[in-house]
Design an enzyme around this catalytic site. Sequence first.
Site, mmCIF file in Angstrom:
data_model
loop_
_atom_site.group_PDB
_atom_site.id
_atom_site.type_symbol
_atom_site.label_atom_id
_atom_site.label_comp_id
_atom_site.label_asym_id
_atom_site.label_seq_id
_atom_site.Cartn_x
_atom_site.Cartn_y
_atom_site.Cartn_z
ATOM 1 N N ALA A 124 0.838 -1.196 0.000
ATOM 2 C CA ALA A 124 0.000 0.000 0.000
ATOM 3 C C ALA A 124 0.874 1.247 0.000
ATOM 4 O O ALA A 124 1.387 1.660 1.043
ATOM 5 C CB ALA A 124 -0.931 -0.002 1.220
ATOM 6 N N PRO A 128 -5.134 8.678 -2.179
ATOM 7 C CA PRO A 128 -6.038 9.466 -3.025
ATOM 8 C C PRO A 128 -5.399 10.733 -3.590
ATOM 9 O O PRO A 128 -5.703 11.148 -4.703
ATOM 10 C CB PRO A 128 -7.193 9.795 -2.071
ATOM 11 C CG PRO A 128 -7.216 8.645 -1.114
ATOM 12 C CD PRO A 128 -5.779 8.284 -0.903
ATOM 13 N N GLY A 129 -4.499 11.343 -2.820
ATOM 14 C CA GLY A 129 -3.863 12.568 -3.295
ATOM 15 C C GLY A 129 -2.407 12.400 -3.650
ATOM 16 O O GLY A 129 -1.702 13.386 -3.912
ATOM 17 N N GLU A 244 10.275 -4.205 -9.649
ATOM 18 C CA GLU A 244 8.851 -4.054 -9.948
ATOM 19 C C GLU A 244 8.656 -3.574 -11.380
ATOM 20 O O GLU A 244 7.826 -4.113 -12.120
ATOM 21 C CB GLU A 244 8.207 -3.057 -8.976
ATOM 22 C CG GLU A 244 6.740 -2.793 -9.268
ATOM 23 C CD GLU A 244 6.066 -1.897 -8.233
ATOM 24 O OE1 GLU A 244 4.903 -1.515 -8.459
ATOM 25 O OE2 GLU A 244 6.703 -1.597 -7.202
ATOM 26 N N ARG A 270 -9.048 -15.678 -41.461
ATOM 27 C CA ARG A 270 -10.143 -14.777 -41.808
ATOM 28 C C ARG A 270 -10.024 -14.316 -43.260
ATOM 29 O O ARG A 270 -8.962 -13.877 -43.703
ATOM 30 C CB ARG A 270 -10.120 -13.558 -40.877
ATOM 31 C CG ARG A 270 -11.215 -12.539 -41.126
ATOM 32 C CD ARG A 270 -12.553 -13.018 -40.628
ATOM 33 N NE ARG A 270 -13.556 -11.955 -40.724
ATOM 34 C CZ ARG A 270 -14.826 -12.105 -40.403
ATOM 35 N NH1 ARG A 270 -15.258 -13.276 -39.970
ATOM 36 N NH2 ARG A 270 -15.656 -11.098 -40.496
ATOM 37 N N GLN A 281 -1.840 -6.021 -48.426
ATOM 38 C CA GLN A 281 -0.557 -5.416 -48.081
ATOM 39 C C GLN A 281 -0.615 -4.656 -46.754
ATOM 40 O O GLN A 281 0.319 -4.722 -45.952
ATOM 41 C CB GLN A 281 -0.095 -4.466 -49.195
ATOM 42 C CG GLN A 281 1.318 -3.934 -48.975
ATOM 43 C CD GLN A 281 1.761 -2.982 -50.076
ATOM 44 O OE1 GLN A 281 1.238 -1.872 -50.173
ATOM 45 N NE2 GLN A 281 2.689 -3.421 -50.904
ATOM 46 N N THR A 367 4.189 6.131 -13.855
ATOM 47 C CA THR A 367 3.661 6.444 -15.187
ATOM 48 C C THR A 367 4.791 6.584 -16.209
ATOM 49 O O THR A 367 5.967 6.726 -15.856
ATOM 50 C CB THR A 367 2.867 7.758 -15.156
ATOM 51 O OG1 THR A 367 3.772 8.835 -14.824
ATOM 52 C CG2 THR A 367 1.745 7.709 -14.122
#
Length: 381
Positions: A124, A128-129, A244, A270, A281, A367
């Site tokens: 954890a 939230p902020g 990680e 397909r 192509q 990110t």
Amino acid sequence: MQRAIFSEEHDLFRDAVRRFLEREVVPHQHAWNEAGSVDREAWRKAGEAGLLCPWMPEEYGGAGGDFLHSVVVIEELARIYESGFAMPLHSDIVVPYIQAYGSKAQKERWLPACASGEVVTAVAMTEPGTGSDLAAISTTARRDGDQWVLDGTKTFISNAILCDLCIVAARTGGEGTDPHQALSLFLVPAGTPGFVKGRKLAKMGMASQDTAELFFEDCRIPADHLLGAEGTGFLMLMQKLQQERLAVAVTAQAAAQQVLADTIAYTKERHAFGRPLTKFQNTSFKLAECATEVEVGQAFIDRLVTEHMSGQYLVKECSMAKLWQTEMLGRVVDTCLQMFGGYGYMLEYPVTRAFMDARVQRIYAGTSEIMKVIIAKQMGL
């Protein structure tokens, strides 16, 4: 290209993992997606089969393997499009904190149960902020005699509902303390008074992975539940975030590989205007571009995993992998989904679920924008 990082032992392990997943996971995937979580029994079975923490020393109940065994598990989960059974989170992100920084007593208490699947873990950090800015964590922990008292809120926590043990990042330094020396990590067992598991969050993807809020309200834990030394939480997080991010990159690489393989098979079968889609192509060029990205990515990942296992300091390279592999996955899965036409919008098709699952890879564990900041700093910019 031929991959040369796995030994015969790893290949045998892969066969065992594949058989386990086909037997114990694939038949339950739809039900788990509907329920929003994986059955606890699946965790225990995975532990019995040696799939959890396969790198853990035998003295603590592990199989005595290495990180490559974890890579095998990650890749085989991607092969069956299982994003919710968070074995990599448990085995390669959370439990390593206990292995690396835990006291002898903490290791003896928790590691065997983590390897057996009796204990499911979570970490954890996010609030939230507060997202990637760990120095801004506001959850507090204050010493009260022979206890620590935690107060705060965490969100977007994977394995939150199922977890039996949560590693919680909290602020122990007072006002004026260097933010990088103000955090500590704590082992908080589920069921501790004041540790409240909140609502399960509805997500765009990763349907079978339970994600929820966690609340700590006058949550009292014994003093010996501090992980490592007080004030070293930020340093520990920075050290372990390398693996990680590498694990996320391995996941993204394996997902791109599987989506591409299935798309090639689909476009060969397909037909449109009397011929297979691969004979157009545009289709062949797009798939060639995807295949090139996947091949290049695999070479980088394999080298990085090898260097990581040798103990090298690879913050820049792991951040690069996390950035490039997750962005590459987004490009590949979007291109491949287009090949399925209307079927690519249907949830019954794995490529559709892969598309939804891929989006968060560019967000969690830092990110893409944060990865660029880290890379730039490592370059001295």
